[in-house]
Motif scaffolding. Structure first.
Motif, PDB file in Angstrom:
ATOM      1  N   ILE A 182       0.961  -1.342  -0.098  1.00  0.00           N
ATOM      2  CA  ILE A 182      -0.044   0.069   0.174  1.00  0.00           C
ATOM      3  C   ILE A 182       0.984   1.306   0.228  1.00  0.00           C
ATOM      4  CG2 ILE A 182      -1.606   1.377   1.551  1.00  0.00           C
ATOM      5  CD1 ILE A 182      -2.747  -1.471   2.328  1.00  0.00           C
ATOM      6  N   ALA A 183       1.973   1.236   0.899  1.00  0.00           N
ATOM      7  CA  ALA A 183       2.775   2.432   1.099  1.00  0.00           C
ATOM      8  C   ALA A 183       3.539   2.565  -0.487  1.00  0.00           C
ATOM      9  CB  ALA A 183       3.845   2.195   1.978  1.00  0.00           C
ATOM     10  N   ARG A 184       3.862   1.395  -1.185  1.00  0.00           N
ATOM     11  CA  ARG A 184       4.543   1.721  -2.352  1.00  0.00           C
ATOM     12  C   ARG A 184       3.845   2.337  -3.397  1.00  0.00           C
ATOM     13  NH1 ARG A 184       5.402  -3.824  -4.441  1.00  0.00           N
ATOM     14  NH2 ARG A 184       3.025  -3.395  -5.336  1.00  0.00           N
ATOM     15  N   ASP A 185       2.559   1.775  -3.557  1.00  0.00           N
ATOM     16  CA  ASP A 185       1.884   1.944  -4.706  1.00  0.00           C
ATOM     17  C   ASP A 185       1.081   3.318  -4.487  1.00  0.00           C
ATOM     18  OD1 ASP A 185       2.312  -0.567  -5.564  1.00  0.00           O
ATOM     19  OD2 ASP A 185       0.121  -1.096  -5.871  1.00  0.00           O
TER      20      ASP A 185
ATOM     21  N   ALA B 146       6.054  10.981  -0.550  1.00  0.00           N
ATOM     22  CA  ALA B 146       6.362   9.955   0.440  1.00  0.00           C
ATOM     23  C   ALA B 146       5.083   9.511   1.391  1.00  0.00           C
ATOM     24  CB  ALA B 146       7.381  10.351   1.303  1.00  0.00           C
ATOM     25  N   VAL B 147       5.012   8.317   1.670  1.00  0.00           N
ATOM     26  CA  VAL B 147       3.952   7.669   2.441  1.00  0.00           C
ATOM     27  C   VAL B 147       4.492   6.869   3.438  1.00  0.00           C
ATOM     28  CG1 VAL B 147       1.880   6.211   2.470  1.00  0.00           C
ATOM     29  CG2 VAL B 147       2.415   7.792   0.435  1.00  0.00           C
ATOM     30  N   LEU B 148       3.761   6.914   4.654  1.00  0.00           N
ATOM     31  CA  LEU B 148       3.958   6.155   5.836  1.00  0.00           C
ATOM     32  C   LEU B 148       2.908   5.555   6.574  1.00  0.00           C
ATOM     33  CD1 LEU B 148       3.605   7.602   8.806  1.00  0.00           C
ATOM     34  CD2 LEU B 148       5.649   8.749   8.107  1.00  0.00           C
ATOM     35  N   LEU B 149       2.892   4.373   7.136  1.00  0.00           N
ATOM     36  CA  LEU B 149       1.868   3.915   7.943  1.00  0.00           C
ATOM     37  C   LEU B 149       2.252   3.324   9.092  1.00  0.00           C
ATOM     38  CD1 LEU B 149       1.411   2.636   4.705  1.00  0.00           C
ATOM     39  CD2 LEU B 149      -0.621   2.091   5.684  1.00  0.00           C
ATOM     40  N   SER B 150       1.777   3.851  10.150  1.00  0.00           N
ATOM     41  CA  SER B 150       1.966   3.531  11.391  1.00  0.00           C
ATOM     42  C   SER B 150       1.025   2.633  12.260  1.00  0.00           C
ATOM     43  CB  SER B 150       2.467   4.673  12.272  1.00  0.00           C
ATOM     44  OG  SER B 150       1.081   5.137  12.969  1.00  0.00           O
ATOM     45  N   ASP B 151       1.186   1.919  13.156  1.00  0.00           N
ATOM     46  CA  ASP B 151       0.361   0.796  13.849  1.00  0.00           C
ATOM     47  C   ASP B 151      -0.311   1.890  14.911  1.00  0.00           C
ATOM     48  OD1 ASP B 151       2.164   1.107  16.077  1.00  0.00           O
ATOM     49  OD2 ASP B 151       2.790  -0.815  15.607  1.00  0.00           O
ATOM     50  N   ALA B 152      -1.104   1.133  15.784  1.00  0.00           N
ATOM     51  CA  ALA B 152      -1.900   2.021  16.811  1.00  0.00           C
ATOM     52  C   ALA B 152      -0.938   2.392  17.824  1.00  0.00           C
ATOM     53  CB  ALA B 152      -3.018   0.957  17.457  1.00  0.00           C
ATOM     54  N   ASP B 153       0.102   1.977  17.966  1.00  0.00           N
ATOM     55  CA  ASP B 153       1.009   2.357  19.052  1.00  0.00           C
ATOM     56  C   ASP B 153       2.144   3.348  18.366  1.00  0.00           C
ATOM     57  OD1 ASP B 153       0.160   0.814  21.012  1.00  0.00           O
ATOM     58  OD2 ASP B 153       1.253  -1.017  20.168  1.00  0.00           O
ATOM     59  N   ARG B 154       1.766   3.839  17.237  1.00  0.00           N
ATOM     60  CA  ARG B 154       2.312   4.945  16.700  1.00  0.00           C
ATOM     61  C   ARG B 154       3.768   4.462  15.913  1.00  0.00           C
ATOM     62  NH1 ARG B 154       4.424   8.597  19.573  1.00  0.00           N
ATOM     63  NH2 ARG B 154       4.444   7.292  21.469  1.00  0.00           N
ATOM     64  N   THR B 155       4.150   3.136  15.936  1.00  0.00           N
ATOM     65  CA  THR B 155       5.328   2.556  15.225  1.00  0.00           C
ATOM     66  C   THR B 155       5.191   2.612  13.771  1.00  0.00           C
ATOM     67  OG1 THR B 155       5.945   1.477  17.253  1.00  0.00           O
ATOM     68  CG2 THR B 155       7.071   0.931  15.315  1.00  0.00           C
ATOM     69  N   VAL B 156       6.179   3.107  13.010  1.00  0.00           N
ATOM     70  CA  VAL B 156       6.083   2.990  11.537  1.00  0.00           C
ATOM     71  C   VAL B 156       6.002   1.502  11.190  1.00  0.00           C
ATOM     72  CG1 VAL B 156       6.980   3.824   9.337  1.00  0.00           C
ATOM     73  CG2 VAL B 156       6.734   5.493  11.193  1.00  0.00           C
TER      74      VAL B 156
ATOM     75  N   ALA C 258       6.671   2.135   4.858  1.00  0.00           N
ATOM     76  CA  ALA C 258       7.026   3.397   4.370  1.00  0.00           C
ATOM     77  C   ALA C 258       7.464   3.186   3.068  1.00  0.00           C
ATOM     78  CB  ALA C 258       7.944   4.247   5.340  1.00  0.00           C
ATOM     79  N   ALA C 259       7.357   4.536   2.055  1.00  0.00           N
ATOM     80  CA  ALA C 259       7.774   4.336   0.758  1.00  0.00           C
ATOM     81  C   ALA C 259       8.173   5.857   0.482  1.00  0.00           C
ATOM     82  CB  ALA C 259       6.840   3.912  -0.398  1.00  0.00           C
TER      83      ALA C 259
ATOM     84  N   LYS D   6      13.461  11.762   6.680  1.00  0.00           N
ATOM     85  CA  LYS D   6      13.439  11.669   7.953  1.00  0.00           C
ATOM     86  C   LYS D   6      13.825  12.632   9.066  1.00  0.00           C
ATOM     87  CE  LYS D   6      12.976   6.529   7.645  1.00  0.00           C
ATOM     88  NZ  LYS D   6      13.644   5.195   7.865  1.00  0.00           N
ATOM     89  N   GLY D   7      14.693  13.035   8.550  1.00  0.00           N
ATOM     90  CA  GLY D   7      15.371  14.513   9.314  1.00  0.00           C
ATOM     91  C   GLY D   7      14.611  15.437   9.314  1.00  0.00           C
TER      92      GLY D   7
END
Length: 576
Positions: free
Chosen positions: A190-193, A201-211, A214-215, A221-222
């Motif tokens: 999903i992130a890649r497409d 750029a796209v990122l997905l994190s879980d419910a605990d906010r951890t990525v 990503a693509a 990131k900085g």
């Protein structure tokens, strides 16, 4: 849907949209999905000569429809996100009402107001422009030579074209993302497409906010960390996650060097994470919001599907484990086939560990058990991919390859206890079996681990790690059903030192060390960090209280048993 023509006392209105939308105050910080910003409306050919008189800070307010003011009591006939056109004819007799009207229009979420000057109103009332500036509500002077019909037709056509383009792009995105779910793809796909479709750029994190996926983030990131969007490089910032959860799809985050929009990933009422896209060379627009919302829906679908598959696999694994520990499987070929389907390697020496998190309340806690199982998988599987980690009746059973030595087994158990405690936020008790030669001996192995867990908890309390081989006499004591008789024996044997006063605890510890050191006074003094003569004094006191244990081996055995029984009812300070 198109909405045109006369509408009661409000006069002529045309527009497109979803009906009554959110107020303008709710739109701030969110990228609009439907309307044109006032700034873009004013770029229409018919408004080329228009002049912004006040409220320039509100030029990004979204416009979804236009309305014409033909009556003084216009308020019942306006809707949020409308741009109001007027000649001020209804207020020609009382123009001083305009400042108050502007405040009310802004409160109702209108996008702005265009006024034709000269025919019915030569000058705007004093205070009107100040109110508009304060409320960031655009007041625009319309060109004298342009009719309202021209403005309505051109602007509404532009809004329709915009929405048609957004819908077409949304359909393309929806098909592409849905194909990911249908073909078994996950969040990385999903992130890649989505990154390719949005050129960002796209990122997905879980419910605990951890990525988790990503693509296109290389080199970003900085900047995301500096902008406060990320904590470090792999965790979504707390306030950003809260903003996405609160505002929903289209929430804008970061307005410095980085601009991004995001959405929560939900399935029903359950939050599974968040998705964020970072603006690249192309400016983010309304189509990106819908694409992001589609992606969040597909991401939730993927999570739900994976959870359903995992539930079936977990049920199959639990059933198989039940059969193993109940001794209902006697065919090695059957064991090998079922184990292979689950990715377990059971045709080798094995050790069983039973881990149980301490619940915060009585009764089963499935979420706590699952979190513990996930933590133990993370700790075990990288080093032993053929191990089995299965939640079972409030505990987690681990079938791992037997380490070469007992010390290595103890280190493994301690590591699992630490990992589980860190993830679950509660102590994790673990019982460890002796090694067995293979799967057909797991019934014995599980019984040993379960007994070690139970006895370890009785002796040392929550979070105890106990190896079956270390239980010694406690294995026999645990088989005595009359626990009150055990307690009475301990109180009787230990007598005056069985209490919880500091002196009693000190004497009990001294006695324990002496017995473990086989009455070697010098070695015991070193362990207790006391002077030799101090220990001699304590020994004399203990013999006055308990009897001549230094010369009576049977009394020493009774005292040793009492010291092992007492912690089951009253936890004492741990050993060195």
């Amino acid at each position: 849907m198109q909405e045109t023509g006369a509408t009661g006392r409000g006069g002529a209105r045309g527009g497109v949209g979803r009906g009554i939308g959110p107020r303008a105050s709710e739109d701030r910080g969110r990228l609009d999905r439907q309307g044109l910003p006032v700034r873009q409306v004013l770029s229409a050919t018919s408004l080329a000569a228009a002049e912004v008189l006040a409220g320039r800070e509100g030029l990004e307010r979204p416009v979804e429809r236009l309305n014409v003011m033909e009556v003084p009591d216009i308020l019942p006939w306006v809707k949020p996100r409308e741009f109001l056109l007027t000649t001020a004819y209804p207020l020609r007799e009382d123009p001083e009402r305009l400042p108050g009207l502007v405040a009310q229009l802004a409160d109702r979420g209108l996008a702005g107001m265009g006024v034709k000057m000269g025919r019915y109103l030569d000058d705007l009332p004093s205070g009107l422009l100040d109110v508009a500036d304060e409320l960031a509500f655009p007041i625009v002077r319309l060109p004298d030579h342009v009719g309202f019909d021209d403005i309505l037709n051109e602007v509404l056509t532009e809004i329709l074209n915009r929405q048609a383009s957004v819908l077409a792009r949304s359909e393309e995105t929806h098909r592409a993302l849905l194909q990911i779910a249908l073909s078994g793809g996950g969040w990385p796909e999903i992130a890649r497409d989505l990154s390719e479709l949005l050129e960002s750029a796209v990122l997905l994190s879980d419910a605990d906010r951890t990525v988790q996926a990503a693509a296109g983030l290389d080199g970003l990131k900085g900047a995301l960390r500096d902008e406060g969007i990320l904590e470090g490089t792999t965790v979504l910032a707390t306030d950003i996650a809260a903003e996405l959860d609160r505002s929903g799809p289209g929430a804008e985050v970061g307005r410095g060097s980085v601009r991004a929009i995001g959405a929560p990933i939900r399935a029903g009422a359950r939050l599974h994470g968040r998705i964020l896209t970072v603006e690249g060379a192309r400016e983010l627009d309304a189509g990106d919001v819908i694409a992001l919302e589609n992606a969040a829906t597909v991401a939730a679908l993927v999570v739900t599907k994976e959870a359903a598959v995992a539930a079936v696999e977990s049920k199959y694994a639990a059933d198989f484990l039940h059969d193993l520990i109940a001794g209902r499987v006697a065919d090695e070929t059957d064991v090998a086939t079922r184990a292979s389907a689950l990715g377990w390697q059971l045709d080798r020496p094995l050790v069983t560990l039973v881990a149980a998190p301490e619940p915060s309340a009585p009764g089963p806690d499935d979420d706590l058990t699952e979190r513990t199982a996930a933590a133990l998988r993370t700790a075990v599987l990288p080093g032993d991919p053929g191990a089995a980690v299965v939640p079972l009746s409030g505990s987690v059973v681990v079938l791992a390859g037997a380490p070469d030595t007992a010390d290595e087994t103890r280190r493994l158990a301690s590591t699992l206890a630490s990992e589980g405690r860190e993830n679950a936020g509660r102590p994790i008790g673990i019982g460890v079996s002796r090694p067995v030669d293979g799967a057909l001996e797991l019934a014995t192995s599980y019984e040993q681990a379960e007994r070690a867990l139970r006895i370890g908890r009785e002796i040392a309390g929550a979070g105890a790690v106990a190896h079956f081989d270390d239980l010694g006499a406690d294995r026999l004591l645990s088989l005595i059903p009359d626990q009150e008789e055990l307690r009475a024996f301990a109180d009787e044997v230990l007598g005056p030192v069985a209490g919880e006063a500091p002196d009693d605890r000190e004497l009990r510890r001294t006695l324990l060390v002496l017995l473990e050191e086989h009455l070697n006074v010098a070695a015991s003094a070193r362990r207790l960090h006391v002077h030799y003569n101090t220990l001699r004094y304590r020994i004399d006191k203990l013999e006055r209280l308990l009897g001549p244990f230094t010369s009576d081996p049977r009394l020493r055995l009774d005292l040793q048993l009492g010291l092992r029984i007492l912690p089951r009812f009253r936890l004492v300070p741990p050993r060195d």
